[in-house]
Write an enzyme that holds these catalytic residues in place. Structure first.
Site, short mmCIF file in Angstrom:
data_model
loop_
_atom_site.label_atom_id
_atom_site.label_comp_id
_atom_site.label_asym_id
_atom_site.label_seq_id
_atom_site.Cartn_x
_atom_site.Cartn_y
_atom_site.Cartn_z
CG HIS A 176 -1.54 10.14 5.06
ND1 HIS A 176 -2.19 8.97 4.73
CD2 HIS A 176 -0.26 9.79 5.32
CE1 HIS A 176 -1.35 7.96 4.78
NE2 HIS A 176 -0.17 8.42 5.14
CE LYS A 224 0.45 9.02 0.61
NZ LYS A 224 -0.31 8.53 1.76
CG ASP A 235 -3.33 19.70 -19.28
OD1 ASP A 235 -2.84 20.68 -18.70
OD2 ASP A 235 -2.79 19.13 -20.25
CG HIS A 242 2.75 2.23 1.99
ND1 HIS A 242 2.27 3.26 1.19
CD2 HIS A 242 2.91 2.76 3.22
CE1 HIS A 242 2.17 4.36 1.90
NE2 HIS A 242 2.55 4.09 3.15
CE LYS A 300 -1.29 4.26 2.28
NZ LYS A 300 -0.79 3.99 3.56
CG ASP A 325 -19.92 -8.99 -1.71
OD1 ASP A 325 -19.18 -9.83 -1.17
OD2 ASP A 325 -20.91 -8.50 -1.15
#
Length: 485
Positions: free
Chosen positions: A226, A228, A233, A403, A405, A410
């Site tokens: 899952h 990404k 370089d 979408h 996440k 604080d």
């Protein structure tokens, strides 16, 4: 005999089903897995003849996981051991941070370092990117500037409009002599045979993660990659929630506005991203990787932004990201702002949020107004009353689908990555998050979150508790499946 079988075939079939189901139940009981998950499998096996066995075969068996990911863990350790001396991470990073940070933050850093070989990196620049159109504009520019290598790992990679632009750019850079390695999840991705042939004919190495026979029919198959990740370089890294698909770009013709969050990182944290990519590549390519010093160039970033890269999956001994989220919530003092597209939490996270809120911490969670999954939406709804009881504020995003996440706490801590607040992300899939210990970045993430609340509706508990019995029944049914979603 044949006549007996023909006249009693249903009795024979149902008897055989329950013999196999009881064998499966005994097998499950001997496993040390979550009691809720255990009960779910047992109910499914005993209440839903035949269908229950199919579910258990697809999702419940561990032999495939143990065989495959024990091998992956061995490969990971071998590769990490061979490149540790190449990491340019300053040994004084934790010492520096200990002098600046609060005790609870230091304990969180130490937790991850012990759990997952996630060193605290000190010299980093980080940019929080809002939405796919902005991510791809920056990513394409960085790829155009690549001189040595481009490493790509995505859950969803499609050769639609944005995906074709992405892949064409990789092909162009490969023709220019840039080394390109591409890993994509076989269930989440959809790449045409023609494009795969072009990739093969070029110098691009590409491999699917854990190929399946019928990817169209296995959208919830276990143990998916899952993550990404893009590394350019060894100096620039991308990580976050945005996949390569037109869905994630707000084209004028798109029916739904898509709100998402990603990170662009330069500095030492890119080295940790590189290690995570290479350990995965070692697995999917099934051959020993030839390490190159250019994968870990001398760091040029002088800005101090402490970052840890936390990775988790079936091949890790601990639920690293879940533990980091849990610890950061229970040690919060002022506020906890969470955004997640899928909220199907385990008991630990629910308890952490309840305890924090009841102790006076301002706990808020932002979820989509309408999920892209009917069963996920009702499963999420089944947990909301527990939050309301503890005075947690729940917001539904109205502008489109969120979408993102993210979590900010604080004014000192932010995490952005691929991990949802659900069973699948915590325990089953391969995930990766950046944990940022920076007031500057926390304030930016906080403002981004508050801006999203302007496009959201705070749920009213009195209205919610008066919802109909049919809705409650749907929630109860979908919650039954929560450990499998």
């Amino acid at each position: 005999m044949i006549e007996f079988l023909q006249s009693h075939w249903w009795t024979i079939a149902i008897t055989l089903n329950y013999i196999l189901a009881l064998i499966a139940v005994v097998t499950i009981l001997f496993k040390s897995i979550n009691p809720t998950k255990t009960l779910t499998y047992i109910i499914v096996l005993l209440v839903f003849p035949f269908f229950g066995l199919i579910v258990y075969y697809l999702f419940g068996q561990e032999y495939r996981k143990n065989k495959i990911f024990n091998k992956k863990d061995i490969l990971n350790n071998e590769l990490i051991q061979s490149i540790e001396d190449k990491l340019e991470i300053k040994p004084e990073a934790l010492t520096f941070y200990e002098a600046e940070a609060e005790e609870d933050q230091i304990r969180l850093v130490q937790l991850l370092q012990k759990n997952d070989k996630s060193p605290l990196t000190q010299y980093n620049d980080v940019e929080i990117i809002i939405n796919g159109e902005n991510k791809f504009e920056k990513l394409f520019k960085d790829i155009e500037s690549a001189k040595q290598h481009i490493h790509v790992e995505y859950y969803i990679l499609k050769d639609d409009k944005i995906g074709t632009r992405f892949l064409e750019l990789l092909l162009k850079k490969a023709d220019q002599g840039v080394q390109v390695k591409l890993s994509y999840d076989d269930v989440g991705s959809k790449i045409s045979s023609k494009m795969k042939r072009r990739l093969t004919q070029s110098s691009i190495e590409h491999h699917p993660f854990m190929p399946v026979l019928f990817p169209k029919f296995t959208g919830k198959m276990n143990y998916r990659d899952h993550r990404k990740i893009v590394i350019i370089d060894g100096e620039i890294g991308y990580v976050g929630g945005i996949n390569v698909s037109d869905t994630y770009v707000n084209y004028p013709e798109n029916k739904k506005y898509w709100r998402d969050t990603h990170l662009r990182i330069t500095g030492e944290a890119v080295f940790t991203l590189q290690v995570q990519f290479l350990t995965n590549w070692n697995f999917v390519s099934d051959k020993k990787i030839e390490l190159n010093q250019t994968y870990f160039p001398k760091n040029k970033t002088e800005t101090i932004t402490p970052i840890q890269i936390a990775a988790s999956g079936p091949d890790t001994d601990w639920a690293n990201i879940m533990e980091a989220i849990f610890f950061s919530i229970v040690t919060a003092e002022k506020y906890v702002y969470i955004a997640t597209p899928y909220f199907i939490p385990n008991d630990q996270i629910i308890t952490a949020m309840q305890v924090a809120s009841k102790s006076g911490v301002d706990v808020r969670i932002l979820i989509p107004d309408k999920s892209d999954s009917w069963i996920a939406q009702h499963a999420t709804n089944s947990y909301l009353e527990q939050l309301f009881d503890a005075n947690v504020k729940v917001y539904r995003y109205k502008k489109g689908f969120t979408h993102a996440k993210t979590m900010v706490i604080d004014d000192v801590f932010t995490t952005i990555g691929t991990c949802n607040m659900d069973y699948r992300s915590f325990n089953i899939n391969f995930e990766i998050n950046a944990l940022i210990y920076s007031k500057e970045q926390a304030l930016k993430a906080k403002q981004m979150y508050l801006n999203d609340l302007d496009n959201s509706l705070c749920m009213d508990y009195d209205q919610w508790k008066n919802r109909g019995k049919l809705e409650r029944l749907k929630e109860a049914y979908c919650r039954l499946w929560a450990p499998l979603l």
